[in-house]
Design a protein around this motif. Structure first.
Motif, PDB file in Angstrom:
ATOM      1  N   GLN A   1       7.623   9.432  -9.760  1.00  0.00           N
ATOM      2  CA  GLN A   1       7.929   8.026  -9.463  1.00  0.00           C
ATOM      3  C   GLN A   1       6.782   7.317  -8.765  1.00  0.00           C
ATOM      4  O   GLN A   1       6.838   6.119  -8.524  1.00  0.00           O
ATOM      5  CB  GLN A   1       9.176   7.922  -8.560  1.00  0.00           C
ATOM      6  CG  GLN A   1      10.388   8.674  -9.073  1.00  0.00           C
ATOM      7  CD  GLN A   1      10.528  10.018  -8.377  1.00  0.00           C
ATOM      8  OE1 GLN A   1       9.609  10.840  -8.419  1.00  0.00           O
ATOM      9  NE2 GLN A   1      11.673  10.248  -7.761  1.00  0.00           N
TER      10      GLN A   1
ATOM     11  N   ALA B   1       7.745   5.530   2.772  1.00  0.00           N
ATOM     12  CA  ALA B   1       7.010   4.458   2.106  1.00  0.00           C
ATOM     13  C   ALA B   1       6.715   4.893   0.682  1.00  0.00           C
ATOM     14  O   ALA B   1       6.260   6.011   0.437  1.00  0.00           O
ATOM     15  CB  ALA B   1       5.706   4.166   2.840  1.00  0.00           C
ATOM     16  N   HIS B   2       6.998   3.985  -0.288  1.00  0.00           N
ATOM     17  CA  HIS B   2       6.813   4.290  -1.702  1.00  0.00           C
ATOM     18  C   HIS B   2       6.067   3.145  -2.361  1.00  0.00           C
ATOM     19  O   HIS B   2       6.559   2.001  -2.381  1.00  0.00           O
ATOM     20  CB  HIS B   2       8.176   4.502  -2.362  1.00  0.00           C
ATOM     21  CG  HIS B   2       8.096   4.795  -3.828  1.00  0.00           C
ATOM     22  ND1 HIS B   2       9.024   4.322  -4.734  1.00  0.00           N
ATOM     23  CD2 HIS B   2       7.196   5.501  -4.550  1.00  0.00           C
ATOM     24  CE1 HIS B   2       8.710   4.731  -5.942  1.00  0.00           C
ATOM     25  NE2 HIS B   2       7.596   5.446  -5.861  1.00  0.00           N
ATOM     26  N   ARG B   3       4.873   3.438  -2.850  1.00  0.00           N
ATOM     27  CA  ARG B   3       4.013   2.412  -3.458  1.00  0.00           C
ATOM     28  C   ARG B   3       3.814   1.268  -2.468  1.00  0.00           C
ATOM     29  O   ARG B   3       3.450   1.481  -1.328  1.00  0.00           O
ATOM     30  CB  ARG B   3       4.616   1.934  -4.785  1.00  0.00           C
ATOM     31  CG  ARG B   3       4.648   3.022  -5.851  1.00  0.00           C
ATOM     32  CD  ARG B   3       5.362   2.545  -7.105  1.00  0.00           C
ATOM     33  NE  ARG B   3       5.336   3.568  -8.145  1.00  0.00           N
ATOM     34  CZ  ARG B   3       6.077   3.521  -9.243  1.00  0.00           C
ATOM     35  NH1 ARG B   3       6.890   2.488  -9.446  1.00  0.00           N
ATOM     36  NH2 ARG B   3       5.995   4.483 -10.131  1.00  0.00           N
ATOM     37  N   ASP B   4       4.025   0.048  -2.914  1.00  0.00           N
ATOM     38  CA  ASP B   4       3.776  -1.105  -2.054  1.00  0.00           C
ATOM     39  C   ASP B   4       5.059  -1.681  -1.458  1.00  0.00           C
ATOM     40  O   ASP B   4       5.059  -2.782  -0.912  1.00  0.00           O
ATOM     41  CB  ASP B   4       3.055  -2.213  -2.849  1.00  0.00           C
ATOM     42  CG  ASP B   4       1.683  -1.761  -3.323  1.00  0.00           C
ATOM     43  OD1 ASP B   4       1.057  -0.971  -2.598  1.00  0.00           O
ATOM     44  OD2 ASP B   4       1.272  -2.204  -4.407  1.00  0.00           O
ATOM     45  N   THR B   5       6.180  -0.925  -1.572  1.00  0.00           N
ATOM     46  CA  THR B   5       7.443  -1.438  -1.041  1.00  0.00           C
ATOM     47  C   THR B   5       7.473  -1.304   0.477  1.00  0.00           C
ATOM     48  O   THR B   5       6.693  -0.560   1.081  1.00  0.00           O
ATOM     49  CB  THR B   5       8.639  -0.667  -1.625  1.00  0.00           C
ATOM     50  OG1 THR B   5       8.493   0.725  -1.298  1.00  0.00           O
ATOM     51  CG2 THR B   5       8.691  -0.811  -3.133  1.00  0.00           C
ATOM     52  N   LEU B   6       8.385  -2.034   1.096  1.00  0.00           N
ATOM     53  CA  LEU B   6       8.536  -1.948   2.540  1.00  0.00           C
ATOM     54  C   LEU B   6       8.997  -0.545   2.939  1.00  0.00           C
ATOM     55  O   LEU B   6       9.714   0.130   2.191  1.00  0.00           O
ATOM     56  CB  LEU B   6       9.556  -2.983   3.027  1.00  0.00           C
ATOM     57  CG  LEU B   6       9.167  -4.456   2.862  1.00  0.00           C
ATOM     58  CD1 LEU B   6      10.334  -5.345   3.272  1.00  0.00           C
ATOM     59  CD2 LEU B   6       7.928  -4.783   3.680  1.00  0.00           C
ATOM     60  N   THR B   7       8.577  -0.108   4.110  1.00  0.00           N
ATOM     61  CA  THR B   7       8.964   1.217   4.587  1.00  0.00           C
ATOM     62  C   THR B   7      10.476   1.281   4.801  1.00  0.00           C
ATOM     63  O   THR B   7      11.061   0.413   5.435  1.00  0.00           O
ATOM     64  CB  THR B   7       8.239   1.546   5.901  1.00  0.00           C
ATOM     65  OG1 THR B   7       6.831   1.534   5.680  1.00  0.00           O
ATOM     66  CG2 THR B   7       8.659   2.911   6.426  1.00  0.00           C
ATOM     67  N   ARG B   8      11.099   2.323   4.247  1.00  0.00           N
ATOM     68  CA  ARG B   8      12.542   2.525   4.407  1.00  0.00           C
ATOM     69  C   ARG B   8      12.790   3.445   5.592  1.00  0.00           C
ATOM     70  O   ARG B   8      12.130   4.482   5.735  1.00  0.00           O
ATOM     71  CB  ARG B   8      13.145   3.126   3.138  1.00  0.00           C
ATOM     72  CG  ARG B   8      14.648   3.359   3.230  1.00  0.00           C
ATOM     73  CD  ARG B   8      15.174   4.060   1.997  1.00  0.00           C
ATOM     74  NE  ARG B   8      15.051   3.229   0.824  1.00  0.00           N
ATOM     75  CZ  ARG B   8      15.942   2.324   0.452  1.00  0.00           C
ATOM     76  NH1 ARG B   8      17.018   2.119   1.181  1.00  0.00           N
ATOM     77  NH2 ARG B   8      15.758   1.624  -0.654  1.00  0.00           N
TER      78      ARG B   8
END
Length: 511
Positions: A9, A24-31
């Protein structure tokens, strides 16, 4: 310490914080994933892959599945770092909260419970969550009435929990199987945890909270501090993995020489009709109970019984204040990581002896007036829209008993107002006591009696409490319920003193 994982992914960055896993996944906000929702992390040195599993809130929430399983599998640059990081995370989210990893689960799936979706729900939703947490599973799909009883009777006592994928009926079977175990007290120390796939799911509602449709519709903007996950199979699965043992009272239900175990309720009259009279409507889910209630009010038949009880408290205001204080104090104390210790001198291999004999009359109160129903039990909710026993506590050593005199349909309907929030408790017509024991004597040969929702012979019986005999898994260490310690505004016309005077007229008689 940060761990980087290259997965199909994309690239993931994991950081362990004091109370959460930061993803953190790619450029998304940190979950931010709280420790409670982290299921597993381990590095497999055979396939050279890192595995991380956790639960997140679903964006498209459907009833019963508010959480979504996320599994990340990929490569890392430093294997040694991966081993160390995985162990540090697991230690934080399990041992750091007093929880055992990889629980050994005896799972009983009832394919015919409720709306007959137990097997599908388990295989498609619940089992993947258990597998992701690397639980050790022994699964049986029950094939006949009494199957779970027979399994529990001979159950190995090295399991960390018995999981019932069904309604409350399967739990009733399991506990009565424990009662016939070679070492019943050791069997009862094994926690029981329900996955709600039945019609009523009363135990799950009390452990995880009731989602009240009436409250949502009338107050859509009001947020409750009480969890509302009683019908949520994903939350129930998480409770199996992360819940803490909670001791609860159980009841001995005795008819003649036959002794059974009850964990939730005993009902006669109108309330028994809700269960027994709607068996053919199981396809409707818990809506069948409302159908039964309306039919019972229309028919309005007296319940031909004499009720006697050994009272501990009869003042509604005192009961409400005490339970409110207890729950408030309990919130400041985290759930214990294990069952309370038992000294060797207290350990026996038999069930607790019965304290009250049928011929005992000293200190008992008898109600001789005609009744519409008798309802007694443990646990506030008996259905998603009915908080029948709002002042019930898991381990107070008492049973809540209520009786409704046969007055009028108008009184009964008025008394059921606000039932989903426990407000029917304050009805001046409703007689409500906390008791050490109670007994019922039928005055006519025909009638309905339900024990934990199961049909029992309509014959004389007695019920007494065994404090802390049973064990459940709970995320909170108490019932997930909120109940105001005072009557709602619409009932304030009747002064509290009037209610107390009414209670005083039913004081315990000493013979």
């Amino acid at each position: 310490m940060e761990l980087l994982v290259s997965a199909p992914q994309g690239k993931f960055s994991f950081k362990l914080a004091d109370k959460a896993l930061l993803v953190a996944h790619r450029d998304t906000l940190t979950r931010t994933v709280q420790h409670h929702y982290v299921l597993d992390s381990h590095y497999d040195d055979e396939d050279h892959l890192m595995h991380v599993s956790y639960l997140i809130d679903k964006p498209d929430k459907k009833q019963g599945t508010s959480l979504e399983l996320v599994k990340v599998t990929g490569t890392v640059q430093d294997e040694v770092q991966a081993f160390e990081w995985a162990e540090k995370l697991m230690s934080a989210v399990y041992e750091g909260h007093g929880i055992q990893r990889s629980r050994r689960l005896r799972v009983l799936v009832n394919p015919n419970g409720g709306v007959r979706k137990g097997s599908f729900i388990f295989s498609r939703i619940v089992e993947p969550i258990f597998r992701a947490a690397r639980c050790q599973l022994h699964v049986t799909h029950t094939t006949h009435n009494g199957h779970a009883h027979d399994i529990a009777k001979d159950l190995a006592t090295n399991y960390d929990a018995v999981v019932t994928v069904s309604g409350d009926g399967l739990i009733h079977e399991v506990l009565n199987g424990f009662a016939e175990h070679a070492d019943p007290l050791k069997a009862f120390s094994i926690p029981v945890a329900p996955i709600p796939t039945g019609s009523g799911n009363g135990l799950s509602l009390n452990l995880l909270g009731a989602q009240v449709s009436i409250l949502r519709a009338s107050q859509p903007k009001k947020r409750s501090h009480v969890p509302q996950h009683g019908f949520d199979v994903t939350r129930a699965a998480l409770n199996v993995i992360k819940g803490q043992p909670m001791k609860v009272d159980l009841f001995s239900f005795t008819q003649g020489d036959k002794r059974s175990i009850s964990f939730m309720s005993q009902s006669l009259g109108l309330m028994a009709d809700l269960d027994i009279g709607t068996e053919h409507l199981r396809w409707m889910g818990d809506t069948r109970f409302m159908v039964g209630l309306l039919r019972g009010i229309i028919q309005f038949r007296a319940c031909p019984v004499q009720l006697s009880y050994k009272a501990a408290e009869i003042d509604k205001h005192k009961m409400a204040e005490r339970v409110s204080l207890h729950r408030k104090n309990k919130k400041s104390v985290p759930p214990t990581s294990s069952s309370p210790a038992t000294s060797e001198s207290d350990i026996t291999e038999t069930l607790p002896p019965l304290k009250f004999q049928p011929e005992d009359n000293e200190g008992w109160t008898t109600i001789d007036e005609p009744l519409l129903y008798v309802y007694a039990g443990k646990g506030p909710f008996v259905g998603r829209d009915y908080m029948a026993f709002p002042v019930s506590l898991p381990d107070d050593g008492l049973i809540d008993v209520m009786a409704m005199p046969l007055s009028s349909r108008k009184d009964v309907i008025a008394g059921m107002a606000g039932a989903e929030k426990g407000e029917s408790y304050w009805s001046p017509k409703l007689q409500y006591v906390k008791a050490h024991a109670y007994r019922v004597k039928p005055l006519k040969p025909k009638g309905h009696l339900a024990v934990d929702g199961e049909i029992y012979p309509f014959k004389e019986f007695q019920v007494e409490v065994h404090q802390c005999l049973g064990t459940l898994l709970s995320p909170y260490g108490q019932y997930a319920v909120e109940f105001a310690p005072h009557p709602p505004a619409r009932n304030k016309k009747s002064k509290p003193s009037d209610d107390k005077k009414e209670g005083a007229t039913r004081s315990v008689s000493t013979i």
